[in-house]
Each structure stands twice: as C-alpha cells, then as structure tokens.
Scaffold this active site. Structure first.
Site, PDB file in Angstrom:
ATOM      1  N   GLN A  57       0.848  -1.206   0.000  1.00 63.45           N
ATOM      2  CA  GLN A  57       0.000   0.000   0.000  1.00 63.45           C
ATOM      3  C   GLN A  57       0.875   1.244   0.000  1.00 63.45           C
ATOM      4  O   GLN A  57       0.396   2.354  -0.092  1.00 63.45           O
ATOM      5  CB  GLN A  57      -0.899   0.013   1.236  1.00 63.45           C
ATOM      6  CG  GLN A  57      -1.836  -1.178   1.331  1.00 63.45           C
ATOM      7  CD  GLN A  57      -2.504  -1.240   2.683  1.00 63.45           C
ATOM      8  OE1 GLN A  57      -3.557  -0.641   2.909  1.00 63.45           O
ATOM      9  NE2 GLN A  57      -1.892  -1.966   3.605  1.00 63.45           N
ATOM     10  N   VAL A  80       3.588   4.067  -1.096  1.00 64.42           N
ATOM     11  CA  VAL A  80       3.828   4.798  -2.352  1.00 64.42           C
ATOM     12  C   VAL A  80       5.260   5.339  -2.401  1.00 64.42           C
ATOM     13  O   VAL A  80       5.635   6.030  -3.332  1.00 64.42           O
ATOM     14  CB  VAL A  80       2.814   5.967  -2.486  1.00 64.42           C
ATOM     15  CG1 VAL A  80       1.385   5.438  -2.535  1.00 64.42           C
ATOM     16  CG2 VAL A  80       2.959   6.990  -1.360  1.00 64.42           C
ATOM     17  N   ASP A  81       6.077   4.998  -1.355  1.00 61.20           N
ATOM     18  CA  ASP A  81       7.389   5.659  -1.221  1.00 61.20           C
ATOM     19  C   ASP A  81       8.489   5.039  -2.071  1.00 61.20           C
ATOM     20  O   ASP A  81       9.574   5.607  -2.208  1.00 61.20           O
ATOM     21  CB  ASP A  81       7.808   5.698   0.272  1.00 61.20           C
ATOM     22  CG  ASP A  81       7.836   4.302   0.928  1.00 61.20           C
ATOM     23  OD1 ASP A  81       7.550   4.213   2.136  1.00 61.20           O
ATOM     24  OD2 ASP A  81       8.133   3.312   0.230  1.00 61.20           O
ATOM     25  N   HIS A 121      -1.631   1.477  -4.205  1.00 57.42           N
ATOM     26  CA  HIS A 121      -2.017   2.888  -4.072  1.00 57.42           C
ATOM     27  C   HIS A 121      -1.139   3.798  -4.899  1.00 57.42           C
ATOM     28  O   HIS A 121      -1.078   5.003  -4.650  1.00 57.42           O
ATOM     29  CB  HIS A 121      -1.999   3.296  -2.586  1.00 57.42           C
ATOM     30  CG  HIS A 121      -3.023   2.538  -1.786  1.00 57.42           C
ATOM     31  ND1 HIS A 121      -2.993   2.433  -0.420  1.00 57.42           N
ATOM     32  CD2 HIS A 121      -4.091   1.803  -2.169  1.00 57.42           C
ATOM     33  CE1 HIS A 121      -4.014   1.697   0.001  1.00 57.42           C
ATOM     34  NE2 HIS A 121      -4.683   1.293  -1.046  1.00 57.42           N
ATOM     35  N   CYS A 134      -0.009  19.460 -22.273  1.00 61.24           N
ATOM     36  CA  CYS A 134      -1.190  20.345 -22.438  1.00 61.24           C
ATOM     37  C   CYS A 134      -1.149  21.568 -21.533  1.00 61.24           C
ATOM     38  O   CYS A 134      -2.053  22.406 -21.548  1.00 61.24           O
ATOM     39  CB  CYS A 134      -2.464  19.540 -22.148  1.00 61.24           C
ATOM     40  SG  CYS A 134      -2.699  19.168 -20.398  1.00 61.24           S
ATOM     41  N   GLY A 145       2.886  -4.173   8.955  1.00 66.10           N
ATOM     42  CA  GLY A 145       2.895  -2.708   8.996  1.00 66.10           C
ATOM     43  C   GLY A 145       1.671  -2.040   8.443  1.00 66.10           C
ATOM     44  O   GLY A 145       1.759  -0.934   7.904  1.00 66.10           O
ATOM     45  N   ASN A 163       2.899  -6.471  13.609  1.00 72.54           N
ATOM     46  CA  ASN A 163       2.453  -5.119  13.944  1.00 72.54           C
ATOM     47  C   ASN A 163       2.555  -4.967  15.453  1.00 72.54           C
ATOM     48  O   ASN A 163       2.023  -5.816  16.171  1.00 72.54           O
ATOM     49  CB  ASN A 163       0.998  -4.934  13.498  1.00 72.54           C
ATOM     50  CG  ASN A 163       0.567  -3.479  13.548  1.00 72.54           C
ATOM     51  OD1 ASN A 163       1.003  -2.707  14.410  1.00 72.54           O
ATOM     52  ND2 ASN A 163      -0.279  -3.081  12.609  1.00 72.54           N
TER      53      ASN A 163
HETATM   54  N1  APR Z   1       6.586  -2.178  12.248  1.00 70.68           N
HETATM   55  C1  APR Z   1       5.377  -2.716  11.946  1.00 70.68           C
HETATM   56  N2  APR Z   1       4.212  -2.026  12.023  1.00 70.68           N
HETATM   57  C2  APR Z   1       4.297  -0.740  12.437  1.00 70.68           C
HETATM   58  C3  APR Z   1       5.515  -0.113  12.782  1.00 70.68           C
HETATM   59  C4  APR Z   1       6.693  -0.894  12.662  1.00 70.68           C
HETATM   60  N3  APR Z   1       7.893  -0.384  12.982  1.00 70.68           N
HETATM   61  N4  APR Z   1       5.236   1.176  13.159  1.00 70.68           N
HETATM   62  C5  APR Z   1       3.902   1.338  13.047  1.00 70.68           C
HETATM   63  N5  APR Z   1       3.341   0.185  12.628  1.00 70.68           N
HETATM   64  C6  APR Z   1       1.945  -0.106  12.350  1.00 70.68           C
HETATM   65  C7  APR Z   1       0.955   0.734  13.114  1.00 70.68           C
HETATM   66  O1  APR Z   1       0.642   0.088  14.351  1.00 70.68           O
HETATM   67  C8  APR Z   1      -0.243   0.744  12.175  1.00 70.68           C
HETATM   68  O2  APR Z   1      -1.104  -0.355  12.472  1.00 70.68           O
HETATM   69  O3  APR Z   1       1.733   0.223  10.996  1.00 70.68           O
HETATM   70  C9  APR Z   1       0.367   0.542  10.791  1.00 70.68           C
HETATM   71  C10 APR Z   1       0.293   1.774   9.911  1.00 70.68           C
HETATM   72  O4  APR Z   1      -1.065   1.994   9.662  1.00 70.68           O
HETATM   73  P1  APR Z   1      -1.505   3.211   8.728  1.00 70.68           P
HETATM   74  O5  APR Z   1      -0.798   4.448   9.139  1.00 70.68           O
HETATM   75  O6  APR Z   1      -3.002   3.173   8.712  1.00 70.68           O
HETATM   76  O7  APR Z   1      -0.925   2.830   7.309  1.00 70.68           O
HETATM   77  P2  APR Z   1      -1.541   1.801   6.260  1.00 70.68           P
HETATM   78  O8  APR Z   1      -2.168   0.643   6.938  1.00 70.68           O
HETATM   79  O9  APR Z   1      -0.477   1.518   5.272  1.00 70.68           O
HETATM   80  O10 APR Z   1      -2.666   2.706   5.567  1.00 70.68           O
HETATM   81  C11 APR Z   1      -3.287   2.170   4.456  1.00 70.68           C
HETATM   82  O11 APR Z   1      -4.397   4.283   4.132  1.00 70.68           O
HETATM   83  O12 APR Z   1      -4.048   6.501   4.303  1.00 70.68           O
HETATM   84  C12 APR Z   1      -4.239   5.487   3.383  1.00 70.68           C
HETATM   85  O13 APR Z   1      -3.412   5.258   1.200  1.00 70.68           O
HETATM   86  C13 APR Z   1      -3.017   5.354   2.530  1.00 70.68           C
HETATM   87  O14 APR Z   1      -1.798   3.372   1.908  1.00 70.68           O
HETATM   88  C14 APR Z   1      -2.398   4.048   2.994  1.00 70.68           C
HETATM   89  C15 APR Z   1      -3.594   3.283   3.508  1.00 70.68           C
END
Ligand code: APR
Length: 260
Positions: A114, A116-117, A132, A165, A202, A228
C-alpha cells in the site's frame, strides 16, 4: 549486532513457534502485504501517526483527496513535495531488506504494498504491486490528457504543469475516494486466492480493498502471520500475531530460510 538488537531479536524468535518456522522452511507459495509501518523505521511517519512540523495541523485524509486538490492544488502539491523530500532522505530499513530476501528465497513469492514511497524497490524488491500508486509518478490532472511521467530527481520539487497540455500535474497515487488501479487490484486478489502463506506487515488494515486481501486468503485456507506492534482487526483471525516491529520480525523470518 548490538546488545539491544540481540535482545529484540531473541524476543521475536520466542514469538516464532515451531509451526511457523516449519511452515516457512517448507517454502510455501507466499504473498507479502505491507503498509506504512514498514517505512516507519526509515523515518517516514505512517498515515495514522500525527503529522509533524508544517503539516501537523492536517490529517493526510484532508490532503490526499480529489476534493483537497480541487480546493487548493498548491497546498496539496506542497505536501507531496515535502513527503518526497522526506522519502529522498530516507533509506530502506531491515524490514525492506528482509522482504527482498523472502521474495528471492520463496518460490513464486510476490509483494503487494500500500506504500507509495518506493523504498521496497530501492531495497531490490522486484515486481512489487503498488495498490495505491507511487509518489514518484506524476500524471496530468486534465481529463483526456494521458501524460504520465516518473520524477526521479530527488533534489528538486516535481514539475507542476503538463508538458503536453500545460494543465496541472498531480501525484500518481490513489487518493481517498478514488478507485485502485484495476490491474493491480486484480493481480493482488488473484495472488491472495492462491497463496498458501501470507505475511501481513505494517498495516492498520483500515483501508479497503487492501484490508480484505488477508481475509480472502484465509478463506482459501492460507496461513497468515501479522507483524504489527499494535493489534488490528486481522489480529484475531491471523494464525500468528508477532507484536513487534517489521524491522525486527521480518529479518527473523528471513533467517529461518538460511538456517540448515
Ligand atoms: N513495524 C510494523 N508495524 C508498524 C511499525 C513498525 N515499525 N510502526 C507502526 N506500525 C503499524 C501501526 O501500528 C499501524 O497499524 O503500521 C500501521 C500503519 O497503519 P496506517 O498508518 O493506517 O498505514 P496503512 O495501513 O499503510 O494505511 C493504508 O491508508 O491513508 C491510506 O493510502 C493510505 O496506503 C495508505 C492506507
């Protein structure tokens, strides 16, 4: 390895029981699904982390949307330039490197992210499916104009007008309320259909349809491990929940493939 890392490593190795170790050593057909938590240890805030500095008063949802872009395109493009600058200063961490090792060692293994980096690709992961999109891709916002380009200059803000464009260029990412790239989603769904083993690392599992993928794999009989520090809606349904960082857990899983 530093003493603290050794301690963390020992702790996560305790979480990896014999069943999980044996499953990985059997080299099952594996799907790896990652989210923003993978890049947290590279210094890139996750979406649910509070934003810092200049952007602390906004939530990503207020910036990563067609409505925000419509209302104030310059502010949205400034935010993406800020994120690209942050990413350009970041390096893949041990979690990204371990994902590459797992992809190389497990036959037919694929990565769906998910994120985009582009850090997975920088770590050498091939054929990543970017549900994404990618923050380094730009595309023309004008309906009908198909201009798209990859912006690889990590030292300067991205161009803002379409060379074809003249209209405004937007980031090639999926915004809240937009549909995912059809091909990417179809491939991810297909991989979840046939996976024997899914590593979910993550992600908060709050955003669909990505969040549905592990549950779809579970319905087909796949074994699922979640990495996580926090619990999520998947934690209850997964066969294993390694409550630690991806930078610690993923290398421990990859090391199981090196062990005799
Ligand atoms: N290792 C593993 N997990 C981690 C770590 C780590 N070091 N640090 C944080 N986390 C967990 C957090 O507990 C959280 O559950 O990573 C998760 C990040 O969740 P989000 O910030 O919601 O990111 P993500 O799940 O990728 O979001 C999905 O939402 O905002 C949109 O398009 C955006 O791709 C993104 C999508």
């Amino acid at each position: 390895m530093q003493a603290a890392d050794r301690q963390r490593f020992a702790a996560v190795s305790m979480m990896i029981d014999d069943r999980l170790a044996e499953l990985i050593r059997r080299r099952p057909r594996t799907l790896v699904l990652t989210g923003a938590g993978l890049s947290a240890e590279s210094g890139i805030p996750t979406f649910r982390d509070a934003q810092t500095g200049l952007w602390s008063r906004y939530s990503p949802a207020e910036l990563a949307s067609p409505e925000a872009f419509e209302a104030d395109p310059e502010r949205v493009l400034d935010w993406y330039d800020w994120r690209r600058e942050l990413i350009a200063r970041s390096r893949p961490n041990a979690g990204h490197t371990a994902v590459k090792r797992l992809l190389d060692a497990l036959p037919g293994a694929r990565l769906v992210t998910q994120n985009v980096d582009g850090l997975h690709q920088l770590a050498g992961a091939r054929d990543a499916i970017e549900l994404h999109g990618n923050i380094w891709r730009l595309r023309c916002a004008a309906p009908g104009c198909r201009h798209e380009r990859y912006w690889s200059d990590r030292t300067a803000p991205a161009p803002r007008s379409c060379p074809d464009c003249g209209k405004i260029l937007r980031p090639g990412v999926v915004w809240f309320g937009e549909s995912l790239p059809a091909q990417a989603l179809a491939s991810a769904w297909q991989l979840a259909e046939v996976a024997e083993f899914v590593i979910v690392a993550g992600t908060s599992g709050l955003v669909h349809p990505a969040a549905a993928l592990p549950f779809h794999a579970l319905e087909q009989g796949a074994r699922v491990v979640e990495i996580n520090p926090d619990r999520t809606a998947l934690s209850q349904a997964a066969h294993w929940h390694l409550a630690c960082s991806s930078g610690t857990a993923l290398p421990a899983l990859a090391d199981l493939l090196d062990a005799p």
